[in-house]
Design an enzyme around this catalytic site. Structure first.
Site, short mmCIF file in Angstrom:
data_model
loop_
_atom_site.label_atom_id
_atom_site.label_comp_id
_atom_site.label_asym_id
_atom_site.label_seq_id
_atom_site.Cartn_x
_atom_site.Cartn_y
_atom_site.Cartn_z
N LEU A 183 -5.80 5.71 15.11
CA LEU A 183 -4.54 4.98 15.20
C LEU A 183 -4.37 4.12 13.96
O LEU A 183 -5.28 3.35 13.61
CB LEU A 183 -4.50 4.07 16.44
CG LEU A 183 -4.51 4.71 17.83
CD1 LEU A 183 -4.58 3.61 18.89
CD2 LEU A 183 -3.27 5.56 18.04
N HIS A 184 -3.22 4.24 13.30
CA HIS A 184 -2.96 3.35 12.17
C HIS A 184 -1.49 3.03 11.97
O HIS A 184 -1.14 2.16 11.18
CB HIS A 184 -3.51 3.97 10.88
CG HIS A 184 -2.68 5.12 10.37
ND1 HIS A 184 -2.75 6.38 10.93
CD2 HIS A 184 -1.77 5.19 9.38
CE1 HIS A 184 -1.92 7.18 10.28
NE2 HIS A 184 -1.30 6.49 9.35
#
Length: 373
Positions: free
Chosen positions: A208-209
């Protein structure tokens, strides 16, 4: 012919490695072609940059602009100022940019201001979501690109619809897949494999970013809560982006079943992906790799610039509602995930096609053309 090849961030490195190799092969066969490799320094952490050069056999860059840090505007300005000096000192025949990071856009603008033609590898991909910085980078880059090397018919159609003439569009495939197929035998089991008792197809991988997922405390907590509450869930390995880790700490989010680890090298990360039961992500590139691996992929986004990974591949676009993730996990555990196929020309020979086209465009003399299987 001299090509300035630009790379600056983690997604770029696996895309340029096969292009550099194809140029070297063409040169050995008598083609009058060479390159300068420009590292903008957009990613300057070793795990985000240095490991890729070592593991993928990328030569040391001819120059590093060291333009990392700062806001997006500050970073864009720093790259442009420093890249302009590089181009003036070493004027190429073409600037080749890849992907959709800040370096891609900044260097394309700088080249065109100096009347140097630009080629864009992965041209034409669109998410339609202008809140994504990458989408702005794509739109700006493609508006001033001379030659487009595309990954799919979706990308070709996007370019045609925006008025790009057919003779500027070259459907070549996906250089990320060139790297994936070449490096698969070299994948490395991470050192923590035994420590966490991991077994093949008995864990998940998550990345996740995206700001929409990790900068919003409620959204990030909701995603983690779904995973922590899963009664039948497998261990979830979470190679954690530095900004994401910082937000988890700032928001006071607790991790139990979700196992946070430091960013991994390319060979370690893809070992984990290859042996996982499935992947949870908000990345675009990972959806391409899982499609080729035939691995279930759950994408926590409302749109994708790579629709072929959904229409042909194993990816499913779940949207921003974490409850959709819960339903997807039920399908995964019950063995009801869809079967996918590999998109056309994702065959490991994309870089060869790119270099052949460059030689044709610039009328590079060669004793023997690069072989394309």
């Amino acid at each position: 012919m001299i090509v300035s090849i630009v790379a600056g961030a983690r997604p770029n490195f696996m895309k340029i490695a096969p292009i550099i190799e194809a140029i070297q092969v063409a040169k050995e066969r008598g083609a009058d072609i060479g390159y300068r490799l420009i590292h903008t320094g957009q990613h300057y952490d070793k795990k985000m940059s240095g490991d890729f050069f070592e593991q993928l056999g990328i030569p040391l860059p001819d120059t590093n602009l060291e333009a990392g840090g700062g806001t997006q505007a500050e970073q864009t300005a720093a790259i442009m100022v420093r890249f302009e000096k590089e181009l003036i000192a070493h004027m190429p025949d073409l600037v080749l940019v890849v992907g959709d990071v800040t370096s891609t856009m900044a260097c394309a603008i700088t080249a065109q201001k100096l009347c140097i033609p630009v080629a864009h590898v992965e041209g034409g991909i669109r998410s339609g979501d202008w809140t994504m910085p990458e989408e702005i980078n794509r739109l700006v880059t493609d508006s001033i690109t001379n030659y487009f090397f595309t990954t799919s018919e979706h990308a070709n159609a996007n370019l045609r619809n925006s008025g790009v003439s057919e003779d500027k569009i070259f459907f070549v495939g996906n250089t990320m897949i060139d790297t994936l197929l070449k490096q698969t035998p070299k994948f490395i089991k991470p050192q923590f494999w035994d420590h966490y008792g991991l077994a093949e197809k008995e864990y998940l991988i998550m990345t996740l970013h995206r700001p929409s997922n990790v900068d919003d405390a409620v959204q990030l907590q909701s995603i983690i809560s779904v995973l922590e509450a899963e009664e039948n869930s497998l261990p979830i390995i979470f190679p954690i982006h530095p900004r994401t880790r910082s937000n988890i700490e700032k928001f006071g989010i607790k991790l139990d079943k979700v196992i946070a680890v430091d960013p991994l090298s390319y060979l370690e990360f893809n070992y984990l992906v290859m042996h996982a039961k499935g992947v949870i992500t908000d990345s675009g590139g990972i959806t391409e790799e899982t499609t080729v691996m035939g691995l279930p992929c759950m994408t926590l986004r409302n749109s994708t610039e790579r629709p072929e990974t959904c229409t042909l591949g194993t990816n499913e676009l779940l949207g921003s509602d974490p409850q959709m993730l819960e339903q997807a996990l039920v399908r995964l555990y019950s063995g009801n995930w869809k079967k996918g196929s590999i998109p056309p020309l994702w065959d490991g020979h994309t870089a060869e096609r790119i270099v052949n086209h460059l030689c044709e465009i610039f009328q590079v003399k060669s004793e023997e053309a690069v072989s394309v299987l």
